[in-house]
Design an enzyme around this catalytic site. Structure first.
Site, PDB file in Angstrom:
ATOM      1  N   ASN A   1       9.570   9.627   4.330  1.00 37.31           N
ATOM      2  CA  ASN A   1       8.424   8.718   4.415  1.00 37.31           C
ATOM      3  C   ASN A   1       8.926   7.357   4.934  1.00 37.31           C
ATOM      4  OD1 ASN A   1       6.672   6.548   3.612  1.00 37.31           O
ATOM      5  ND2 ASN A   1       5.552   7.994   2.332  1.00 37.31           N
TER       6      ASN A   1
ATOM      7  N   ASP B   1       7.003   4.591   5.559  1.00 30.80           N
ATOM      8  CA  ASP B   1       6.057   3.483   5.336  1.00 30.80           C
ATOM      9  C   ASP B   1       6.749   2.124   5.224  1.00 30.80           C
ATOM     10  OD1 ASP B   1       4.018   5.314   5.162  1.00 30.80           O
ATOM     11  OD2 ASP B   1       3.789   5.191   2.986  1.00 30.80           O
ATOM     12  N   HIS B   2       7.897   2.121   4.530  1.00 26.90           N
ATOM     13  CA  HIS B   2       8.487   0.812   4.219  1.00 26.90           C
ATOM     14  C   HIS B   2       9.209   0.152   5.389  1.00 26.90           C
ATOM     15  CE1 HIS B   2       6.721   1.014   0.455  1.00 26.90           C
ATOM     16  NE2 HIS B   2       7.456   2.008  -0.001  1.00 26.90           N
TER      17      HIS B   2
ATOM     18  N   ARG C   1       6.446 -10.080   7.941  1.00 27.48           N
ATOM     19  CA  ARG C   1       6.453 -11.183   8.897  1.00 27.48           C
ATOM     20  C   ARG C   1       5.242 -11.184   9.824  1.00 27.48           C
ATOM     21  NH1 ARG C   1      11.175 -14.244  10.312  1.00 27.48           N
ATOM     22  NH2 ARG C   1      11.853 -14.977   8.294  1.00 27.48           N
TER      23      ARG C   1
ATOM     24  N   HIS D   1       1.784   7.024   5.324  1.00 32.14           N
ATOM     25  CA  HIS D   1       0.533   6.915   4.571  1.00 32.14           C
ATOM     26  C   HIS D   1      -0.311   5.836   5.243  1.00 32.14           C
ATOM     27  CE1 HIS D   1      -1.409   6.326   0.299  1.00 32.14           C
ATOM     28  NE2 HIS D   1      -2.310   6.480   1.247  1.00 32.14           N
TER      29      HIS D   1
ATOM     30  N   ARG E   1      -3.058   3.744   4.791  1.00 34.50           N
ATOM     31  CA  ARG E   1      -3.913   3.290   3.689  1.00 34.50           C
ATOM     32  C   ARG E   1      -5.196   2.663   4.225  1.00 34.50           C
ATOM     33  NH1 ARG E   1      -2.621   2.407  -1.512  1.00 34.50           N
ATOM     34  NH2 ARG E   1      -0.714   3.386  -2.203  1.00 34.50           N
TER      35      ARG E   1
ATOM     36  N   ARG F   1      -2.082  -1.752   4.847  1.00 34.38           N
ATOM     37  CA  ARG F   1      -1.098  -2.753   4.421  1.00 34.38           C
ATOM     38  C   ARG F   1       0.270  -2.578   5.081  1.00 34.38           C
ATOM     39  NH1 ARG F   1      -0.101  -0.910  -1.804  1.00 34.38           N
ATOM     40  NH2 ARG F   1      -2.343  -1.140  -1.834  1.00 34.38           N
TER      41      ARG F   1
ATOM     42  N   GLU G   1      -0.286  11.124   5.153  1.00 37.06           N
ATOM     43  CA  GLU G   1      -0.857  10.955   3.810  1.00 37.06           C
ATOM     44  C   GLU G   1      -2.097  10.098   3.942  1.00 37.06           C
ATOM     45  OE1 GLU G   1       1.617   9.153   0.864  1.00 37.06           O
ATOM     46  OE2 GLU G   1       3.164  10.657   1.150  1.00 37.06           O
TER      47      GLU G   1
ATOM     48  N   THR H   1       1.203   5.050  -4.777  1.00 37.03           N
ATOM     49  CA  THR H   1       0.280   6.059  -5.308  1.00 37.03           C
ATOM     50  C   THR H   1       0.546   6.278  -6.797  1.00 37.03           C
ATOM     51  OG1 THR H   1       0.536   7.106  -3.151  1.00 37.03           O
ATOM     52  CG2 THR H   1      -0.680   8.335  -4.821  1.00 37.03           C
TER      53      THR H   1
ATOM     54  N   GLU I   1       1.540  19.249  -3.202  1.00 38.07           N
ATOM     55  CA  GLU I   1       2.747  18.454  -3.417  1.00 38.07           C
ATOM     56  C   GLU I   1       2.744  18.061  -4.888  1.00 38.07           C
ATOM     57  OE1 GLU I   1       3.557  15.091  -0.784  1.00 38.07           O
ATOM     58  OE2 GLU I   1       4.675  14.118  -2.412  1.00 38.07           O
TER      59      GLU I   1
ATOM     60  N   HIS J   1       7.772  11.709  -5.032  1.00 45.29           N
ATOM     61  CA  HIS J   1       7.400  10.405  -5.591  1.00 45.29           C
ATOM     62  C   HIS J   1       8.467   9.932  -6.567  1.00 45.29           C
ATOM     63  CE1 HIS J   1       5.160   6.890  -6.684  1.00 45.29           C
ATOM     64  NE2 HIS J   1       4.416   7.144  -5.622  1.00 45.29           N
ATOM     65  N   GLY J   2       9.080   8.833  -6.213  1.00 39.84           N
ATOM     66  CA  GLY J   2      10.079   8.228  -7.092  1.00 39.84           C
ATOM     67  C   GLY J   2      11.449   8.898  -7.065  1.00 39.84           C
TER      68      GLY J   2
ATOM     69  N   GLY K   1      10.710   8.468   0.254  1.00 39.00           N
ATOM     70  CA  GLY K   1      10.606   7.289   1.098  1.00 39.00           C
ATOM     71  C   GLY K   1      11.415   6.111   0.617  1.00 39.00           C
TER      72      GLY K   1
HETATM   73  N1  PXP Z   1       4.515  11.616  -2.006  1.00 40.49           N
HETATM   74  C1  PXP Z   1       3.364  10.897  -2.026  1.00 40.49           C
HETATM   75  C2  PXP Z   1       2.080  11.631  -2.101  1.00 40.49           C
HETATM   76  C3  PXP Z   1       3.397   9.490  -1.934  1.00 40.49           C
HETATM   77  O1  PXP Z   1       2.243   8.799  -1.952  1.00 40.49           O
HETATM   78  C4  PXP Z   1       4.636   8.846  -1.817  1.00 40.49           C
HETATM   79  C5  PXP Z   1       4.684   7.348  -1.678  1.00 40.49           C
HETATM   80  O2  PXP Z   1       4.116   6.972  -0.485  1.00 40.49           O
HETATM   81  C6  PXP Z   1       5.798   9.647  -1.794  1.00 40.49           C
HETATM   82  C7  PXP Z   1       5.705  11.015  -1.920  1.00 40.49           C
HETATM   83  C8  PXP Z   1       7.153   9.038  -1.639  1.00 40.49           C
HETATM   84  O3  PXP Z   1       7.456   8.299  -2.780  1.00 40.49           O
HETATM   85  P1  PXP Z   1       8.724   7.359  -2.775  1.00 40.49           P
HETATM   86  O4  PXP Z   1       8.495   6.289  -1.778  1.00 40.49           O
HETATM   87  O5  PXP Z   1       8.770   6.873  -4.196  1.00 40.49           O
HETATM   88  O6  PXP Z   1       9.898   8.235  -2.426  1.00 40.49           O
END
Ligand code: PXP
Length: 238
Positions: free
Chosen positions: A7, A9-10, A18, A43, A45, A49, A70, A101, A151, A191-192, A213
């Protein structure tokens, strides 16, 4: 043993800090793929963001493995997905105020709306995954509304404050993964997850792919994205 979808996103979060045009998420996707990622996740959103519509369009053109979008189950997002056609969509619950999430979808309580969303996406040729907590009722409801896969939300496992809770959560995840396969569903998890808690989840044979991610992008700040992705894949393969 699962493979790794990254992922990114970051990378966009850093760009938006910035409000300028770098770092470029598309470059991150290329590096992650070359380092062995089996897919790229973003993702989009509702508040845009981090990832923007333009990122998803560009990623659709350059991603060679698999693009996993996502998104919330809203008419606006369904329209975007059916236009851009990612390889797969993961439907997630979305709250404006949340940092990330929080928890899985309530497929049982929202089966009517979700069924329609799944149907629209699948009829556009998009593979659909539902992000759910490791619970029997949510699994059965996901199969009933014809999701292709689920998932499993690993956030409670990742946030566990002691070993006992962590063990219990791991068992729930393993049981749900097995049950999902019995129901004919594909199984992802995420997630996490980070470099110190991923091995136990990756050892669950029924899990096809992990979705990670934050920990990877965080490590990339110090060692580079290529190394951060390779190290995670090495842990998963152990
Ligand atoms: N799965 C889903 C559905 C998520 O929303 C996220 C966070 O965007 C992740 C996995 C990845 O989570 P993390 O960034 O904590 O690895």
């Amino acid at each position: 043993m699962g493979s790794l979808m990254v992922n990114i996103d970051h990378v966009a979060t850093l760009r938006e800090a910035r409000g300028i045009n770098y770092p470029e998420p598309v470059y991150a996707a290329g590096i992650a793929e070359m380092a062995g990622a089996s897919g790229i996740i973003v993702h989009l959103r509702e508040d845009r963001r981090h990832i923007k519509d333009r990122d998803v369009r560009l990623l659709r053109e350059v991603v060679r493995t698999k693009l996993n979008l996502e998104m919330a189950a809203t008419p606006e997002m369904v329209q975007i997905a059916t236009n851009i056609k990612p390889d797969m969509v993961t439907l997630v619950p979305e709250k404006r105020q949340e940092l990330t999430t929080e928890g899985g979808l309530d497929v049982v309580g929202q089966s009517g709306k979700l069924r329609k969303t799944v149907e629209s996406l699948r009829s556009a040729g998009i593979f659909v995954s539902l992000f759910i907590d490791p619970s029997e009722e949510q699994l059965v409801a996901s199969q009933k509304i014809h999701a292709d896969m689920i998932e499993i939300h690993t956030g409670t496992y990742s946030d566990a404050v002691n070993e006992k809770i962590k063990e219990e959560e791991l068992k729930k995840i393993a049981r749900s993964a097995m049950r999902a396969k019995e129901l004919g569903l594909g199984v992802n998890a995420g997630h996490g997850l980070h470099y110190h808690n991923v091995k136990e989840v990756a050892a669950i044979r029924e899990i096809d792919e992990l979705s990670i991610g934050h920990s990877i992008i965080a490590r990339a700040v110090f060692v580079g994205l290529d190394m951060a992705v390779r190290s995670m894949i090495e842990l998963i393969n152990q």
